[in-house]
Scaffold this active site. Structure first.
Site, PDB file in Angstrom:
ATOM      1  N   ASP A   7       1.279  -1.338   0.042  1.00  0.00           N
ATOM      2  CA  ASP A   7      -0.425   0.051  -0.128  1.00  0.00           C
ATOM      3  C   ASP A   7       1.004   1.547  -0.228  1.00  0.00           C
ATOM      4  O   ASP A   7       1.454   1.625   1.122  1.00  0.00           O
ATOM      5  CB  ASP A   7      -1.058  -0.194   1.090  1.00  0.00           C
ATOM      6  CG  ASP A   7      -1.550   1.285   1.042  1.00  0.00           C
ATOM      7  OD1 ASP A   7      -2.821   1.453   0.188  1.00  0.00           O
ATOM      8  OD2 ASP A   7      -2.599   2.061   2.845  1.00  0.00           O
ATOM      9  N   GLU A  69      -1.111  -1.809  -4.458  1.00  0.00           N
ATOM     10  CA  GLU A  69      -2.982  -0.746  -5.023  1.00  0.00           C
ATOM     11  C   GLU A  69      -2.054   0.367  -6.056  1.00  0.00           C
ATOM     12  O   GLU A  69      -1.505   1.420  -5.797  1.00  0.00           O
ATOM     13  CB  GLU A  69      -3.129   0.046  -4.080  1.00  0.00           C
ATOM     14  CG  GLU A  69      -4.515   1.021  -3.568  1.00  0.00           C
ATOM     15  CD  GLU A  69      -4.551   1.537  -2.269  1.00  0.00           C
ATOM     16  OE1 GLU A  69      -5.074   0.726  -1.541  1.00  0.00           O
ATOM     17  OE2 GLU A  69      -5.011   3.012  -2.096  1.00  0.00           O
ATOM     18  N   ASP A 141      -2.285   0.869   7.509  1.00  0.00           N
ATOM     19  CA  ASP A 141      -1.720   0.779   5.898  1.00  0.00           C
ATOM     20  C   ASP A 141      -1.172  -0.867   6.035  1.00  0.00           C
ATOM     21  O   ASP A 141      -1.483  -0.933   4.433  1.00  0.00           O
ATOM     22  CB  ASP A 141      -0.382   1.606   6.665  1.00  0.00           C
ATOM     23  CG  ASP A 141      -0.459   2.736   6.590  1.00  0.00           C
ATOM     24  OD1 ASP A 141      -1.192   3.466   5.011  1.00  0.00           O
ATOM     25  OD2 ASP A 141       0.116   3.890   6.825  1.00  0.00           O
TER      26      ASP A 141
END
EC number: 3.1.21.10
Length: 182
Positions: A7, A69, A141
């Site tokens: 992420d 992502e 996160d």
């Protein structure tokens, strides 16, 4: 199969490592890479910290595939550009580590993990905790990174079923499994 989820973020990048054996998911590790060691305006320094951190995580946990992502365009174009550069440093580290990279949007990850794409961060944390049978909630996160790994595990299983069901998709399935296409 071992999956590394990333992420990306310029200040804090989450990572999560999950092992997949059939339908069984096992937690391996998770954490964050913080770029606070570089001065606030030192973008190249922050990007190097991310590159080195992701390279170290990949070397330590030896994943078979990584997933990152996809950056969304938000209201502030400058923030989007900075996030894109952080993401680029992460993807470059993964490719330099010779890992195939899959990409998912936050909406796809939330839908795969929680069941709907508008889930709150706390809902993602709770579902990741449940799916991986963790004793406590991971940080936001790290939870997103673990969620990306879980999403790829589900997508891989779905592609395997699809590849077995139709002969037309066998070549595409083989490319997916080898990490050449997604």
């Amino acid at each position: 199969m071992r999956i590394l989820g990333i992420d990306p973020g310029l200040q804090t990048t989450g990572f999560g490592v999950v092992d997949v054996d059939g339908h069984h998911l096992s937690y391996v590790a998770s954490g964050t890479i913080r770029t606070t060691g570089a001065a606030l305006g030192d973008l190249p320094g922050r990007l190097k910290i991310l590159f080195d951190g992701i390279t170290e995580v990949a070397a330590r946990y030896q994943p078979d595939v990584a997933t990152v992502e996809i950056v969304f365009v938000n209201v502030n174009p400058q923030s989007t550009l900075l996030l894109g550069q952080a993401r680029g440093a992460c993807v470059t580290a993964l490719v330099a580590s010779r890992l195939p990279v899959a990409e998912y949007t936050a909406l796809q990850m939330k839908k795969a993990v929680v069941g709907h794409g508008r889930a709150a961060k706390s809902q993602v944390q709770e579902m990741v905790r449940r799916l991986l049978q963790l004793p406590g909630l991971p940080g936001t996160d790290a939870a997103d990174a673990l969620g990306l790994a879980i999403t790829h595990a589900h997508a891989g299983a779905a592609m395997a079923r699809l590849g077995e069901a139709t002969s037309l998709n066998r070549r595409q399935h083989a490319m997916y499994r080898s990490g050449r296409a997604l």
